[in-house]
Design an enzyme around this catalytic site. Structure first.
Site, short mmCIF file in Angstrom:
data_model
loop_
_atom_site.label_atom_id
_atom_site.label_comp_id
_atom_site.label_asym_id
_atom_site.label_seq_id
_atom_site.Cartn_x
_atom_site.Cartn_y
_atom_site.Cartn_z
N CYS A 187 -7.09 -15.29 3.06
CA CYS A 187 -7.96 -14.11 3.08
C CYS A 187 -8.11 -13.50 1.68
CB CYS A 187 -7.40 -13.05 4.01
SG CYS A 187 -7.35 -13.51 5.75
N MET A 188 -7.04 -13.56 0.88
CA MET A 188 -7.04 -12.90 -0.42
C MET A 188 -7.66 -13.75 -1.51
SD MET A 188 -3.37 -10.94 -0.56
CE MET A 188 -2.41 -12.46 -0.53
#
Length: 400
Positions: free
Chosen positions: A390-391
């Site tokens: 996600c990051m």
């Protein structure tokens, strides 16, 4: 620059080191900002620095979103677009929108980039000498935001996703995240590094059909996997698929019908690739729908039962079978680790992934199946529900 796989060697990636916007997440704002708890900002920054160090150690060039945004804003057209698009009178009222635009116009590019990410409170607007008479302002408390911060910029995967030689810039599902699209549009339109980049979806300009990068996986140069989830709509999937069919090498999109719950908000909360033939998967099967191009710009859709899911994916990838890595389905710890992003790992090269260290069951299971796991601390980074994948917004990967 481009992405044609999920596990080829990672060459370049956009991340966002959390800043003052994360300090705006409080007990009274965390729900609306999509956070499950109030994060410890300094610890989150330290954890993110560790994440970036691992990425560099794996040979990836790390690009920081806030620096890209500031550089893009040196272009006068970008600055004008940022101010006009962000400070819309329909959102803030005529007086406050004008005051915010006036204030923003006085800032350096670095300060304007920070403003676009961190937002501004009523007190801060007044302290800057730009607080007009306003019905909207009168309804706010002293510490309330005149326009909101963007703490979910931390999860750079969602607002844009690279597919082949272009980038899909997204209309995000939740109100708290929609302004992220403005910042990414500025970067991809006016930063010299991305000049001439092909763009799909085009943010909110083409309509509200939502799609988010956590639901997109590039399986090979002809196949994209997309989740129809809590955040990505069928309309969003169709729009992206039609654009890819018309202007890229994509020949099919496999859509998986993900349960519409926060626990499974994106496909990559339950399924990520760890090498060219292997998926780390939370227990369960999903209905699959294969989208292919038809005549006159239309698409054909075939629907398949959940028990056929892996056969559908293997066939779409052009392989006889895939390896499905699923930890003990009966374990309470498996469910706990799914919530804490245990299935959200980021491949830096085939068979080598970054994972949160607290997900011990998933990490040991991967190692027992020949996958190298690089562990990072994520006790604070995960407060907004997001893991290493996600990051990260990969912009360049090797093919298999």
């Amino acid at each position: 620059m481009g992405i044609a796989s999920e596990t080829g060697h990672l060459r370049q990636v956009i991340v966002h080191r959390p800043g003052n916007e994360l300090a705006r997440v409080t007990p009274s704002t965390m729900d609306s900002l999509l956070y499950d708890d109030v994060p410890w900002v300094e610890k989150a920054q330290s954890e993110h620095d560790g994440f970036a160090d691992v990425l560099r150690g794996e040979g990836a060039e790390v690009l920081y979103l806030e620096e890209l945004l500031a550089r893009a804003l040196t272009n006068p057209d970008a600055r004008e677009y940022a101010i006009e698009t962000t400070f819309d009178p329909r959102s803030y009222g005529v007086a406050v929108a004008g005051a915010l635009a006036d204030y923003a116009s006085t800032l350096t590019t670095e300060a304007l980039a920070e403003l676009l990410i961190c937002g501004l409170t009523k007190d801060e607007l007044a302290a800057a000498g730009h607080a007009p008479g306003s019905l909207y302002l009168e309804t706010l408390g002293p510490g309330d935001m005149t326009f909101s911060c963007l703490p979910n910029h931390l999860f750079t995967r969602d607002s844009s996703a690279w597919i082949y030689d272009g980038v899909s810039v997204h209309s995000l599902n939740r109100r708290a995240r929609r302004r992220e699209t403005v910042n990414m549009t500025i970067i991809y339109t006016w930063h010299p590094m991305f000049a001439g980049t092909r763009k799909w979806n085009n943010g909110t300009a083409d309509g509200p059909a939502a799609i988010e990068g956590g639901d997109i996986a590039v399986l090979n140069d002809e196949t994209v996997l997309i989740g129809v989830s809590e955040r990505t709509t069928p309309q969003g999937v169709e729009r992206l698929a039609a654009q890819l069919f018309a202007t890229s090498s994509a020949k099919r999109a496999v859509a998986l019908n993900v349960p519409k719950t926060r626990a499974f908000m994106h496909l990559d909360t339950i399924l990520t690739m760890v090498d060219p033939e292997s998926f780390l998967v939370y227990p369960g099967l999903l209905e699959s729908m294969v989208l292919t191009p038809a005549s006159a710009g239309r698409i054909d859709v075939s629907t398949h039962a959940p028990e056929d899911m892996w056969d559908v994916i293997a066939q779409a990838m052009g392989v006889g079978s895939v390896r499905v890595l699923t930890p003990d389905a009966s374990s309470t710890q498996t469910e706990r680790e799914q919530w804490h992003d245990g299935f959200n790992v980021l491949a830096t090269s085939p068979g080598r992934v970054i994972a949160y260290q607290h997900n011990t069951l998933c990490n040991e299971y991967l190692r027992s199946n020949g996958i190298e796991v690089l562990e990072i601390s994520g006790s604070q980074l995960g407060r907004g529900r997001g893991g290493p994948r996600c990051m990260s917004c990969p912009t360049d990967r090797d093919a298999f």
